[in-house]
Motif scaffolding. Structure first.
Motif, PDB file in Angstrom:
ATOM      1  N   VAL A   1       0.821  -1.211   0.000  1.00 34.55           N
ATOM      2  CA  VAL A   1       0.000   0.000   0.000  1.00 34.55           C
ATOM      3  C   VAL A   1       0.858   1.267   0.000  1.00 34.55           C
ATOM      4  CG1 VAL A   1      -1.641   1.349   1.365  1.00 34.55           C
ATOM      5  CG2 VAL A   1      -2.061  -1.070   0.959  1.00 34.55           C
ATOM      6  N   PRO A   2       1.900   1.375   0.837  1.00 34.59           N
ATOM      7  CA  PRO A   2       2.677   2.619   0.854  1.00 34.59           C
ATOM      8  C   PRO A   2       3.685   2.757  -0.291  1.00 34.59           C
ATOM      9  CG  PRO A   2       3.040   1.347   2.861  1.00 34.59           C
ATOM     10  CD  PRO A   2       2.243   0.514   1.938  1.00 34.59           C
ATOM     11  N   ALA A   3       3.752   1.778  -1.176  1.00 33.95           N
ATOM     12  CA  ALA A   3       4.720   1.843  -2.277  1.00 33.95           C
ATOM     13  C   ALA A   3       4.339   2.976  -3.226  1.00 33.95           C
ATOM     14  CB  ALA A   3       4.776   0.513  -3.017  1.00 33.95           C
ATOM     15  N   TYR A   4       5.150   4.000  -3.244  1.00 34.62           N
ATOM     16  CA  TYR A   4       4.919   5.186  -4.079  1.00 34.62           C
ATOM     17  C   TYR A   4       5.781   5.029  -5.325  1.00 34.62           C
ATOM     18  CZ  TYR A   4       5.120  10.199  -5.289  1.00 34.62           C
ATOM     19  OH  TYR A   4       5.069  11.394  -5.932  1.00 34.62           O
ATOM     20  N   ILE A   5       5.285   4.239  -6.287  1.00 37.50           N
ATOM     21  CA  ILE A   5       6.071   3.887  -7.467  1.00 37.50           C
ATOM     22  C   ILE A   5       5.213   3.932  -8.726  1.00 37.50           C
ATOM     23  CG2 ILE A   5       7.738   2.457  -6.230  1.00 37.50           C
ATOM     24  CD1 ILE A   5       6.099   0.015  -7.091  1.00 37.50           C
ATOM     25  N   ASP A   6       5.873   3.737  -9.843  1.00 34.39           N
ATOM     26  CA  ASP A   6       5.239   3.644 -11.155  1.00 34.39           C
ATOM     27  C   ASP A   6       4.386   4.880 -11.439  1.00 34.39           C
ATOM     28  OD1 ASP A   6       6.486   1.173 -11.517  1.00 34.39           O
ATOM     29  OD2 ASP A   6       4.820   0.085 -10.618  1.00 34.39           O
ATOM     30  N   GLU A   7       3.145   4.675 -11.846  1.00 37.69           N
ATOM     31  CA  GLU A   7       2.268   5.773 -12.253  1.00 37.69           C
ATOM     32  C   GLU A   7       1.402   6.311 -11.117  1.00 37.69           C
ATOM     33  OE1 GLU A   7       2.597   7.109 -15.321  1.00 37.69           O
ATOM     34  OE2 GLU A   7       4.196   5.624 -15.543  1.00 37.69           O
ATOM     35  N   VAL A   8       1.638   5.844  -9.896  1.00 43.36           N
ATOM     36  CA  VAL A   8       0.844   6.292  -8.755  1.00 43.36           C
ATOM     37  C   VAL A   8       1.271   7.712  -8.380  1.00 43.36           C
ATOM     38  CG1 VAL A   8       0.292   5.852  -6.330  1.00 43.36           C
ATOM     39  CG2 VAL A   8       0.608   3.935  -7.898  1.00 43.36           C
ATOM     40  N   SER A   9       0.294   8.607  -8.283  1.00 41.42           N
ATOM     41  CA  SER A   9       0.600   9.989  -7.894  1.00 41.42           C
ATOM     42  C   SER A   9       0.789  10.053  -6.385  1.00 41.42           C
ATOM     43  CB  SER A   9      -0.533  10.923  -8.309  1.00 41.42           C
ATOM     44  OG  SER A   9      -1.681  10.682  -7.519  1.00 41.42           O
ATOM     45  N   PHE A  10       1.415  11.127  -5.916  1.00 42.60           N
ATOM     46  CA  PHE A  10       1.600  11.301  -4.478  1.00 42.60           C
ATOM     47  C   PHE A  10       0.241  11.331  -3.775  1.00 42.60           C
ATOM     48  CE2 PHE A  10       1.819  14.020  -0.723  1.00 42.60           C
ATOM     49  CZ  PHE A  10       2.712  13.277   0.041  1.00 42.60           C
ATOM     50  N   GLY A  11      -0.721  12.059  -4.350  1.00 39.35           N
ATOM     51  CA  GLY A  11      -2.056  12.149  -3.758  1.00 39.35           C
ATOM     52  C   GLY A  11      -2.733  10.792  -3.650  1.00 39.35           C
ATOM     53  N   ALA A  12      -2.644  10.004  -4.725  1.00 38.14           N
ATOM     54  CA  ALA A  12      -3.252   8.668  -4.718  1.00 38.14           C
ATOM     55  C   ALA A  12      -2.554   7.769  -3.699  1.00 38.14           C
ATOM     56  CB  ALA A  12      -3.178   8.048  -6.106  1.00 38.14           C
ATOM     57  N   SER A  13      -1.239   7.869  -3.613  1.00 39.23           N
ATOM     58  CA  SER A  13      -0.484   7.078  -2.647  1.00 39.23           C
ATOM     59  C   SER A  13      -0.877   7.445  -1.217  1.00 39.23           C
ATOM     60  CB  SER A  13       1.017   7.295  -2.856  1.00 39.23           C
ATOM     61  OG  SER A  13       1.748   6.584  -1.898  1.00 39.23           O
ATOM     62  N   LEU A  14      -0.947   8.730  -0.946  1.00 37.68           N
ATOM     63  CA  LEU A  14      -1.332   9.196   0.389  1.00 37.68           C
ATOM     64  C   LEU A  14      -2.750   8.742   0.721  1.00 37.68           C
ATOM     65  CD1 LEU A  14      -0.561  10.821   2.878  1.00 37.68           C
ATOM     66  CD2 LEU A  14      -1.419  12.861   1.728  1.00 37.68           C
ATOM     67  N   TRP A  15      -3.655   8.822  -0.243  1.00 32.27           N
ATOM     68  CA  TRP A  15      -5.035   8.394  -0.018  1.00 32.27           C
ATOM     69  C   TRP A  15      -5.090   6.897   0.324  1.00 32.27           C
ATOM     70  CZ3 TRP A  15      -9.349  10.420   1.377  1.00 32.27           C
ATOM     71  CH2 TRP A  15     -10.536   9.702   1.254  1.00 32.27           C
ATOM     72  N   LEU A  16      -4.333   6.071  -0.390  1.00 27.95           N
ATOM     73  CA  LEU A  16      -4.293   4.634  -0.092  1.00 27.95           C
ATOM     74  C   LEU A  16      -3.801   4.375   1.325  1.00 27.95           C
ATOM     75  CD1 LEU A  16      -2.863   3.102  -3.380  1.00 27.95           C
ATOM     76  CD2 LEU A  16      -5.103   2.655  -2.377  1.00 27.95           C
ATOM     77  N   ILE A  17      -2.769   5.099   1.720  1.00 21.39           N
ATOM     78  CA  ILE A  17      -2.216   4.920   3.072  1.00 21.39           C
ATOM     79  C   ILE A  17      -3.244   5.317   4.127  1.00 21.39           C
ATOM     80  CG2 ILE A  17      -0.477   5.777   4.699  1.00 21.39           C
ATOM     81  CD1 ILE A  17       1.406   6.016   2.211  1.00 21.39           C
ATOM     82  N   LEU A  18      -3.890   6.464   3.920  1.00 27.53           N
ATOM     83  CA  LEU A  18      -4.843   6.971   4.907  1.00 27.53           C
ATOM     84  C   LEU A  18      -6.120   6.149   5.001  1.00 27.53           C
ATOM     85  CD1 LEU A  18      -4.471  10.808   4.259  1.00 27.53           C
ATOM     86  CD2 LEU A  18      -3.544   9.489   6.178  1.00 27.53           C
ATOM     87  N   THR A  19      -6.486   5.462   3.927  1.00 30.82           N
ATOM     88  CA  THR A  19      -7.743   4.701   3.928  1.00 30.82           C
ATOM     89  C   THR A  19      -7.543   3.206   4.154  1.00 30.82           C
ATOM     90  OG1 THR A  19      -7.701   4.506   1.511  1.00 30.82           O
ATOM     91  CG2 THR A  19      -8.919   6.379   2.461  1.00 30.82           C
ATOM     92  N   THR A  20      -6.323   2.765   4.343  1.00 34.61           N
ATOM     93  CA  THR A  20      -6.062   1.344   4.582  1.00 34.61           C
ATOM     94  C   THR A  20      -6.176   1.046   6.072  1.00 34.61           C
ATOM     95  OG1 THR A  20      -4.606   1.199   2.678  1.00 34.61           O
ATOM     96  CG2 THR A  20      -4.384  -0.519   4.345  1.00 34.61           C
TER      97      THR A  20
END
Length: 156
Positions: A48-67
């Motif tokens: 979930v916290p992997a901030y890689i490839d085409e994932v935007s910072f916002g999308a990454s942060l949202w995944l972390i906060l909603t997991t």
């Protein structure tokens, strides 16, 4: 600092850039190599916290906060003295400390497989082995020494 100079899924330790360690040498600081591991409530790795490839910072942060039940494990490795050190050897030592710690964590995780299999016999061996490749990020924390004035105030 994250001396790999990039973000990864944490499945392996990449090359450390020694130029990112140079400020610690210049400051006469100690270097505290740390392993950062993300896992779920059952101890399974989490990407979930992997901030890689085409994932935007916002999308990454949202995944972390909603997991739900995302856990972070910080594992310190031996402290390194940067004062007077050659940056490439200091960088290699930090990288080695982190790699060694990950190997030790892997040994601990793989010795838990038989006990886990007894509890969940229907779980496939491939799934168990895949879970042992846990998510890790690698960071090195710098701790500059106290200034002379701060040390004097501390003594008073």
């Amino acid at each position: 600092v994250f001396p790999e100079g990039t973000t990864t899924d944490g499945s392996n330790v990449m090359h450390f850039h020694s130029s990112l360690i140079q400020p610690a040498i210049d400051a006469g600081a100690k270097v505290f190599p740390m392993v950062i591991r993300y896992h779920d409530v059952k101890g399974n790795h989490s990407t979930v916290p992997a901030y890689i490839d085409e994932v935007s910072f916002g999308a990454s942060l949202w995944l972390i906060l909603t997991t739900r039940e995302l856990h972070v494990q910080l594992v310190p490795t031996p402290v390194l003295e940067a004062s007077g050190a050659e940056r490439r050897s200091l960088t290699l030592q930090a990288q080695q400390n982190i790699s060694d710690t990950l190997s030790e964590l892997h040994v601990v995780a793989t010795t838990a497989i038989p006990a886990f299999q007894e509890k969940v016999p229907a779980l496939a061996q491939e799934e168990l082995e895949a879970e042992m490749h846990f998510q890790s990020l690698y960071g090195v924390l710098l701790n500059p020494p106290l200034s002379a004035e701060a040390m004097r105030r501390k003594a008073e």
